[in-house]
Design a protein around this motif. Sequence first.
Motif, PDB file in Angstrom:
ATOM      1  N   ASP A   1      40.371  25.647  -6.996  1.00 51.24           N
ATOM      2  CA  ASP A   1      41.821  25.563  -6.792  1.00 51.24           C
ATOM      3  C   ASP A   1      42.150  24.750  -5.549  1.00 51.24           C
ATOM      4  O   ASP A   1      43.097  23.941  -5.546  1.00 51.24           O
ATOM      5  CB  ASP A   1      42.418  26.964  -6.672  1.00 51.24           C
ATOM      6  CG  ASP A   1      42.361  27.738  -7.985  1.00 51.24           C
ATOM      7  OD1 ASP A   1      42.149  27.100  -9.032  1.00 51.24           O
ATOM      8  OD2 ASP A   1      42.522  28.974  -7.950  1.00 51.24           O
ATOM      9  N   GLU A   2      41.390  24.967  -4.488  1.00 50.19           N
ATOM     10  CA  GLU A   2      41.634  24.225  -3.243  1.00 50.19           C
ATOM     11  C   GLU A   2      41.326  22.741  -3.426  1.00 50.19           C
ATOM     12  O   GLU A   2      42.046  21.879  -2.912  1.00 50.19           O
ATOM     13  CB  GLU A   2      40.785  24.803  -2.104  1.00 50.19           C
ATOM     14  CG  GLU A   2      41.107  26.236  -1.745  1.00 50.19           C
ATOM     15  CD  GLU A   2      42.552  26.431  -1.285  1.00 50.19           C
ATOM     16  OE1 GLU A   2      43.128  25.486  -0.705  1.00 50.19           O
ATOM     17  OE2 GLU A   2      43.107  27.515  -1.530  1.00 50.19           O
ATOM     18  N   LEU A   3      40.269  22.434  -4.167  1.00 50.48           N
ATOM     19  CA  LEU A   3      39.938  21.032  -4.426  1.00 50.48           C
ATOM     20  C   LEU A   3      41.031  20.347  -5.236  1.00 50.48           C
ATOM     21  O   LEU A   3      41.397  19.196  -4.958  1.00 50.48           O
ATOM     22  CB  LEU A   3      38.601  20.942  -5.170  1.00 50.48           C
ATOM     23  CG  LEU A   3      37.334  21.117  -4.325  1.00 50.48           C
ATOM     24  CD1 LEU A   3      36.114  21.276  -5.217  1.00 50.48           C
ATOM     25  CD2 LEU A   3      37.150  19.940  -3.370  1.00 50.48           C
ATOM     26  N   GLN A   4      41.567  21.039  -6.228  1.00 53.88           N
ATOM     27  CA  GLN A   4      42.654  20.471  -7.021  1.00 53.88           C
ATOM     28  C   GLN A   4      43.885  20.221  -6.165  1.00 53.88           C
ATOM     29  O   GLN A   4      44.573  19.201  -6.310  1.00 53.88           O
ATOM     30  CB  GLN A   4      42.999  21.403  -8.192  1.00 53.88           C
ATOM     31  CG  GLN A   4      41.937  21.457  -9.280  1.00 53.88           C
ATOM     32  CD  GLN A   4      41.723  20.111  -9.949  1.00 53.88           C
ATOM     33  OE1 GLN A   4      42.666  19.363 -10.176  1.00 53.88           O
ATOM     34  NE2 GLN A   4      40.477  19.785 -10.248  1.00 53.88           N
ATOM     35  N   ARG A   5      44.150  21.159  -5.260  1.00 52.29           N
ATOM     36  CA  ARG A   5      45.299  21.005  -4.367  1.00 52.29           C
ATOM     37  C   ARG A   5      45.093  19.820  -3.423  1.00 52.29           C
ATOM     38  O   ARG A   5      46.007  19.026  -3.173  1.00 52.29           O
ATOM     39  CB  ARG A   5      45.513  22.299  -3.580  1.00 52.29           C
ATOM     40  CG  ARG A   5      46.851  22.353  -2.831  1.00 52.29           C
ATOM     41  CD  ARG A   5      47.095  23.727  -2.217  1.00 52.29           C
ATOM     42  NE  ARG A   5      47.286  24.743  -3.235  1.00 52.29           N
ATOM     43  CZ  ARG A   5      46.436  25.738  -3.486  1.00 52.29           C
ATOM     44  NH1 ARG A   5      45.324  25.866  -2.774  1.00 52.29           N
ATOM     45  NH2 ARG A   5      46.691  26.611  -4.438  1.00 52.29           N
ATOM     46  N   LEU A   6      43.893  19.686  -2.883  1.00 57.93           N
ATOM     47  CA  LEU A   6      43.584  18.572  -1.989  1.00 57.93           C
ATOM     48  C   LEU A   6      43.652  17.240  -2.732  1.00 57.93           C
ATOM     49  O   LEU A   6      44.120  16.233  -2.182  1.00 57.93           O
ATOM     50  CB  LEU A   6      42.198  18.760  -1.380  1.00 57.93           C
ATOM     51  CG  LEU A   6      42.064  19.867  -0.333  1.00 57.93           C
ATOM     52  CD1 LEU A   6      40.598  20.120  -0.011  1.00 57.93           C
ATOM     53  CD2 LEU A   6      42.824  19.509   0.936  1.00 57.93           C
TER      54      LEU A   6
ATOM     55  N   GLY B   1      46.224  14.018  -2.135  1.00 62.41           N
ATOM     56  CA  GLY B   1      45.639  12.742  -1.752  1.00 62.41           C
ATOM     57  C   GLY B   1      44.591  12.812  -0.667  1.00 62.41           C
ATOM     58  O   GLY B   1      44.228  11.781  -0.093  1.00 62.41           O
ATOM     59  N   PHE B   2      44.059  14.018  -0.389  1.00 67.35           N
ATOM     60  CA  PHE B   2      43.043  14.145   0.658  1.00 67.35           C
ATOM     61  C   PHE B   2      41.635  13.916   0.119  1.00 67.35           C
ATOM     62  O   PHE B   2      40.737  13.559   0.882  1.00 67.35           O
ATOM     63  CB  PHE B   2      43.129  15.523   1.326  1.00 67.35           C
ATOM     64  CG  PHE B   2      44.343  15.689   2.188  1.00 67.35           C
ATOM     65  CD1 PHE B   2      44.403  15.117   3.442  1.00 67.35           C
ATOM     66  CD2 PHE B   2      45.449  16.400   1.735  1.00 67.35           C
ATOM     67  CE1 PHE B   2      45.529  15.252   4.237  1.00 67.35           C
ATOM     68  CE2 PHE B   2      46.573  16.544   2.518  1.00 67.35           C
ATOM     69  CZ  PHE B   2      46.618  15.971   3.775  1.00 67.35           C
TER      70      PHE B   2
END
Length: 656
Positions: A397-402, A406-407
């Motif tokens: 979930d955190e990777l998808q958010r990042l 655009g991070f």
Amino acid sequence: MPLGLGVDTGGTFTDAAIVDMDSKKILAKAKSPTTYQDLAIGILGAIDGALQSSQISPAAIDLVGLSTTLATNSILEGKGGEVGLLGIGWTPQKDWVLGCKKAAFIGGGYDAWGMKSTSISEQELTAALEEVCRGVDAVAISGKFSVANPLQETNTKRLVIERYGLPVVLGHEMSGELGIYERTVTAVLNAQLMPVISSFLTSMEESLASRAITAPVYVFRGNGGLMSLDMAKEMPVETLLSGPAASLMGGHALSGKDSCLVVDMGGTSTDIAGLKNGFPRLNVEGAMVGQWRTRVNAIDIWTCGLGGDSNISLDDHGNIALGPDKVVPLAVAAEKYADLTSKMAAEHLLSFYIPARPAVANMTKKEQSVLRFVTEHAPCSLYEAIAQVEDVVFVEDELQRLKKRGFVSLTGLTPTDIMHCLGTYQAGDVEAAALGLQIFADKYGDEELDLKEEIMRLVIAKVGEEVIKKALADKNTTIKDDQAFATLLRAAAGVDLFRDLSLETHLKLPLVGVGAPAKLLIAPLAQQMDVELIVPEGHEVCNAVGAVLSRVVESVTVKIYPSSDYTYRVFSPGSSPIEYSTLEMAKSSAQTAAKHHVLDRIKCADVTDIQLNMEVTEHRFCDGYGKEMKFTNWVDVTATAVGKPKLKLSNSPESR
């Protein structure tokens, strides 16, 4: 001869072109990869390449024009800053998607005359601001009938800045037109784009200063004109479709065709727009990008997520799918990450996370932890991150958010990789591209040689399909998402699918192909469709050319609506409606107001040779027999001002 430097920062490459602004001849051109982690690197690479190849002195540049697809690509990919929305005096309908991270709605607002309908409760406002201002990059405030009276919006903006120090976007500043949904979406998108465009413009200013380029700088906007740097920083949403608009005007200049369709394929998207008698068609309803209908005055452009960096994957039926997600081509990523190829072979994977830009202060601890891991272990797979990031439970979930913000980016197989495998384009690691194709072929169940050709045919056919979709959209035709329609569409794009039936599509206008892959992915359409197809010299830097061969354009529309008591109300930006007893009096007042507003705007851009055009359009609905009724439903009074950007005019011989 005045010299212009055009720079276009696209989703994949940054282009630069030095143009003789009198003859429209390209004197020098260069490309450099767009570097998201530090945009200045790519910008300087392109500028230096153009200057060095021509031996032109930086002091000789008289004008700098900038265009970018960053805003369009950010929205298509769901990237950008996170936005808190405060609605005043209204609540959204159930099916409204506003695009913000947080939202709160309080009492307040005005009526259509700008009279206060409800006062704002200080306690309610404080609670709402605390809710929407925490953990966001910017705040959008949109009040009911704020176009008639912006006082509540402006007072609330002052409180947000004093208490939270966040950038604030107001609905009434985005558009003077009615329509709370479109106005709110435009404000939210403007707030979302602020960090993206601010980073771009800051990098541009620093890059130009470091090369002693002191010419005036203008930014290309979605309506085909230029605007000042200051305006671009305040209204980044105006750069929506700026890149496609620049490619349209550049295609016009390079091809010499006054009436044509311009197809611009980049790394992330393909854009299609029409030109008639030298003038671009504007979208009267506002720019449409992805699912978002905005109030941005822009060229009527069909945009789709198809480009050289589109992700090649398998759909739910096991068929090859292209995009709309953009990934980093394997051939490109392997140039930076030497161990990518070995990881691909070991894990039999194509998707690996790599960092795209540095962390920022308002990130959560979980986001910081996951981004730190990706940065230190790039390229890393999802499974690697899940197994080794110990202080975060839901790593995916955190990777998808990042990724959305655009991070981080993902690697993947793309048309760019296929061109590396075919030997038609080589700017990266061929071995990584070939391995990626092999891994994909194993999953698809086909020979690599056949698969290469199949993917290329699919990309070319998809370009033709999008041209046809653009024509259908121009007729307000519903584009169905079903298998029968998709099959007919592909056949109309020149693919032989039927045993007893063949379809041929004739285009009435010439098709001008621009963008880096135009010769490989657009030009073959001439063999599949009945069309005059032109790929002009300089097509690969068309956006940069268009960015310097345009003028500053400002447009203001004042609307007139009849009331039930046979009077006419004039709605002018930033002021309460004014009532008139006759339509002619209302028209005269509207023209005066439109002229006043548009001249005020364009004078702020520091231009010369201002020309004004006024258009009055009466709208009448049709009766049940399709015949136009006699009474007026509403009137649009549009004032358009056009001015030449000021040049430095440093044409002394020694500066050359």
